[in-house]
Design a protein around this motif. Structure first.
Motif, PDB file in Angstrom:
ATOM      1  N   HIS A  48      -2.798   4.684  -5.386  1.00 25.52           N
ATOM      2  CA  HIS A  48      -4.101   4.389  -4.778  1.00 25.52           C
ATOM      3  C   HIS A  48      -4.726   5.635  -4.144  1.00 25.52           C
ATOM      4  CE1 HIS A  48      -1.842   4.072  -0.898  1.00 25.52           C
ATOM      5  NE2 HIS A  48      -2.998   4.446  -0.381  1.00 25.52           N
ATOM      6  N   ASN A  83       0.830  -1.201   0.000  1.00 32.78           N
ATOM      7  CA  ASN A  83       0.000   0.000   0.000  1.00 32.78           C
ATOM      8  C   ASN A  83       0.864   1.251   0.000  1.00 32.78           C
ATOM      9  OD1 ASN A  83      -1.078   2.222   1.971  1.00 32.78           O
ATOM     10  ND2 ASN A  83      -2.948   1.249   1.202  1.00 32.78           N
ATOM     11  N   ASP A 139      -7.325   3.617   4.346  1.00 32.41           N
ATOM     12  CA  ASP A 139      -6.433   2.506   3.984  1.00 32.41           C
ATOM     13  C   ASP A 139      -6.764   1.260   4.799  1.00 32.41           C
ATOM     14  OD1 ASP A 139      -4.530   3.627   2.067  1.00 32.41           O
ATOM     15  OD2 ASP A 139      -3.942   4.934   3.717  1.00 32.41           O
ATOM     16  N   HIS A 165      -8.166   7.932  -1.454  1.00 32.54           N
ATOM     17  CA  HIS A 165      -8.128   9.169  -0.671  1.00 32.54           C
ATOM     18  C   HIS A 165      -8.523  10.366  -1.532  1.00 32.54           C
ATOM     19  CE1 HIS A 165      -6.014   6.519   2.004  1.00 32.54           C
ATOM     20  NE2 HIS A 165      -4.942   6.469   1.250  1.00 32.54           N
TER      21      HIS A 165
HETATM   22 FE   FE2 Z   1      -3.140   5.296   1.573  1.00 33.61          FE
END
Ligand code: FE2
Ligand code: FES
Ligand code: FES
Lengths: 335, 367
Positions: free
Chosen positions: B174, B168, B316, B179
């Protein structure tokens, strides 16, 4: 690192066997289910001694290749309980019943100084520790004491590896280990309260060190030791156990323990460690004819002096004076 | 070590094993006290963490020698911990110091005590081979306690394999999807990135030039440059250090003021400090902090940033938990890789070599 204190059985094949010093055999075992043996571990072996299955403990001198090669060092002791004679007869290819490595003498981390003291064959418990401390770059001293140079195992190899970290004392060369001086040096040296001592050897040496340790007011938890209850104040001799409640007497030969002899005679007794540490096998003493050779580390000095109880697994009786021909005898309270 | 010496590492293990011979963060320094032991499992080893009277942190196996009662439920008496069950006491080396019901102490009565180092506001422990525990190899997280940086953080208990957290953090595209309301923006996926590595480090560098600052960064710019508006140059430089520490150099500067060339004076700079400790193969302690090198005096900004990142990392956490559930529900499905996974795949290669050196398989044993 996971510390293994569990006992499980497997088979081990003898892959090497040779003489390490006079009366000391090096035996390399290759176990079925190899597990790395951390410094201070031992293995128990099940030996068939004159038709009786006996368990004997041996320190792992060295563990190589993830525990695929475990080296033991076995001293032939004329007065021992028969195990060493059997071990000296092992040949390459023989298969033995053995436990996985059992850890009851682990090397700690974080002390400022380490002093390892080996008396005679006790060195087998300390070789791997010394190697470990060397790898860590720790401040350590390895003290080796023995009767004669010829019987001291690994002397040269250890001297090569550990250089000036090693101190050798040989009785018959007139260089005897002065226990009080050694312990006094620790007490007067740097970080006495953060110095750990690991010792393995004859019980008399260990008793002397323990007394000096206490006298110099060093913290008792820092004194670590391992004993398999195999040495005492007198050499092993035959003696008799009287059990009035059972209306019988049992003879204990030189190569069995009192606990083994009672069990062989069908007396049901409780035990756990079988090496004089836990006190579970403690019984009351009603009478003694001769001397009691306690050999355990469970009873305190005071308790041993009163002779009111003993640990069946390691304690022996001795005549005390060689002229006496009658074997010694103890009378035990076994309800 | 060159790549050619190594057998090829192909598909990524989904439940990645963890090296034992490594320093892992066990706790924030303030969590470990002389008042009460703390129970925490690190790399599958349950530990009791406490401090002795001279303030040294201690990590001991959380099981009494006698009948394995958890020592973390016991009491502390100066330099000793007392088992809650039958009262055996141990010193910080793990050696028993008192057996209440007898006159001597069994020489085998010892519980393992593990090497501990306190550094960068964390208590690090080593549960592997103690001979290899070199305090010099604690990962560099110096921003945590440097006078040039200010900030704070938290711990996330992540119900997933630690490697999923590393993945991650090694790929930040991502952000655009997870986000989107705070730090995400389209340019993330579009921007080029560069990956470099050595035996223990991986670095992923990404610059986005002349873009709009997303809300999080606009606020930070205005903290330093009140009333700021306009385009920025944004950077993300991800520094991985084995086995599981990732410090991300992040920031934005007024566009065209030379930040990519090294002059960051017209911008704001933060470091997202992350260190992930495997608890078990499927659970992780995720320690993070956000450190900044501007407006060091402002506790308000420290709190706002911590709360802001708390919100972002909450997103996350939800994704990671859901991903682990899906992995467990699809045991026969492999992982595939995208070009954006290059950083994460280098991390896996390094970890895989550490595991090989310890004689451990790359995939954790199935539970
Ligand atoms: Fe993140
Ligand atoms: S069985 Fe433990 S002392 Fe005898
Ligand atoms: S379990 Fe700890 S003292 Fe008994």
């Amino acid at each position: 690192m996971a510390v293994n204190t569990q006992t499980w059985w497997q088979q081990g094949r003898v892959v090497e066997a040779d003489d390490l010093a006079e009366g000391v055999r090096r035996i390399v075992l290759s176990p079925d289910r190899p597990v790395h043996a951390t410094p201070g571990t031992h293995v128990d072996l099940r030996l068939d001694l004159d038709g009786h299955v006996r368990t004997r403990s041996y320190s792992v001198l060295r563990s190589e290749d993830g525990g695929r090669r475990l080296t033991l060092g076995v001293q032939l002791a004329p007065s021992s309980r028969g195990g060493s004679r059997h071990m000296h007869g092992l040949e390459v290819g023989d298969v033995v019943e053995m436990t996985g490595p059992v850890q009851s003498f682990p090397l700690g981390v974080g002390a400022d100084r380490y002093v390892l003291v080996a008396g005679g064959i006790g060195v087998t418990a300390l070789v791997a520790m010394a190697d470990s401390l060397r790898r860590r770059g720790a401040d350590y001293t390895l003290v080796l004491a023995g009767r004669r140079r010829a019987v001291m195992a690994y002397l040269e190899e250890l001297a090569d590896t550990h250089g000036d970290r090693i101190r050798v004392f040989v009785d018959d060369e007139g260089v005897r280990l002065d226990v009080d001086a050694l312990v006094g040096e620790i007490a007067g040296g740097p970080a006495p309260a953060r110095t750990e001592m690991y010792m393995c050897g004859p019980i008399r040496l260990m008793d002397a060190i323990r007394r000096a340790w206490v006298a110099h007011e060093l913290p008792e938890p820092n004194l670590r030791f391992e004993t398999f209850g195999s040495s005492g104040a007198w050499a092993a001799e035959e003696f008799v156990v009287h059990l009035p409640q059972h209306d019988r007497s049992v003879a204990v030969t030189t190569d069995t323990s009192m606990l083994d002899a009672l069990e062989d005679a069908g007396v049901d007794v409780m035990w756990d460690c079988r090496k004089g540490e836990c006190g579970i096998c403690q019984v009351k003493v009603l009478d003694v004819d001769g001397r009691i050779d306690h050999r355990d580390v469970f009873l305190s000095k005071k308790q041993k002096e009163t002779n009111t109880s003993l640990c069946l697994c390691v304690t022996r009786a001795a005549r005390g004076e060689p002229e006496r021909s009658e074997p010694a005898a103890v009378t035990l309270h076994l309800p | 070590m060159t790549i050619l010496d190594q057998p090829p590492v192909t598909a990524a293990s989904k439940i990645f094993n963890f090296p034992r011979n490594a320093w892992y963060v066990a706790a924030w320094d303030h969590e470990v006290t002389a008042k009460q032991p703390l129970a925490r499992t690190i790399a599958d080893v349950p530990l009791a963490l406490w401090r002795n009277s001279d303030g040294r942190a201690v990590a001991m196996a959380d099981a009494c020698w006698h009948r394995l009662a958890p020592l973390s439920k016991g009491k502390l008496f100066g330099d000793e911990i007392q088992c809650p069950y039958h009262g055996l006491r141990y010193n910080s080396a793990g050696r028993c110091t008192s057996m209440p019901a007898q006159e001597t102490i069994n020489p085998s009565a010892i519980v393992p005590s593990y090497p501990v180092v306190e550094r960068h506001r964390y208590v690090w422990v080593w549960v592997g081979d103690p001979d290899l525990a070199d305090s010099g190899s604690v990962p560099d997280m110096h921003q945590m306690d440097s006078p040039d940086w200010a900030g704070d953080g938290e711990t996330i208990y992540a119900p997933c394999n630690y490697q999923l957290v590393l993945d991650n953090l090694m790929d930040l595209t991502h952000e655009e999807f997870v986000h989107s309301s705070s730090i995400g923006q389209d340019e993330l996926s579009e921007a080029e990135f560069e990956v470099s590595h050595d035996d223990t480090h991986v670095t992923v560098t990404r610059w986005m030039r002349d873009i709009d600052a997303p809300p999080f960064w606009l606020k930070n710019m205005r903290d330093k440059f009140p009333g700021f508006s306009g385009k920025v140059d944004r950077w993300q430089i991800i520094h991985f250090e084995a086995p599981s520490t990732i410090c991300i150099d992040v920031g934005v500067a007024k566009a065209g003021t030379g930040a990519p060339e090294g002059d960051r004076s017209q911008g704001v700079n933060g470091f997202v400090m992350n260190t992930i400790t495997p608890e078990t193969a499927r659970t992780s302690h995720y320690f993070w902090a956000f450190m900044r090198n501007y407006r060091l005096e402002s506790q308000t900004i420290t709190t706002q940033l911590r709360q802001g990142v708390h919100g972002v990392f909450g997103e996350d956490e939800e994704m990671l938990a859901a991903q682990q559930r899906a992995i467990d529900a699809n045991p026969d499905h492999e992982f595939y890789s995208l070009n954006i996974d290059a950083g994460g795949m280098w991390v896996r290669r390094i970890l895989d070599r550490m595991l090989q050196a310890e004689g451990l398989p790359a995939a954790a044993a199935a539970k």
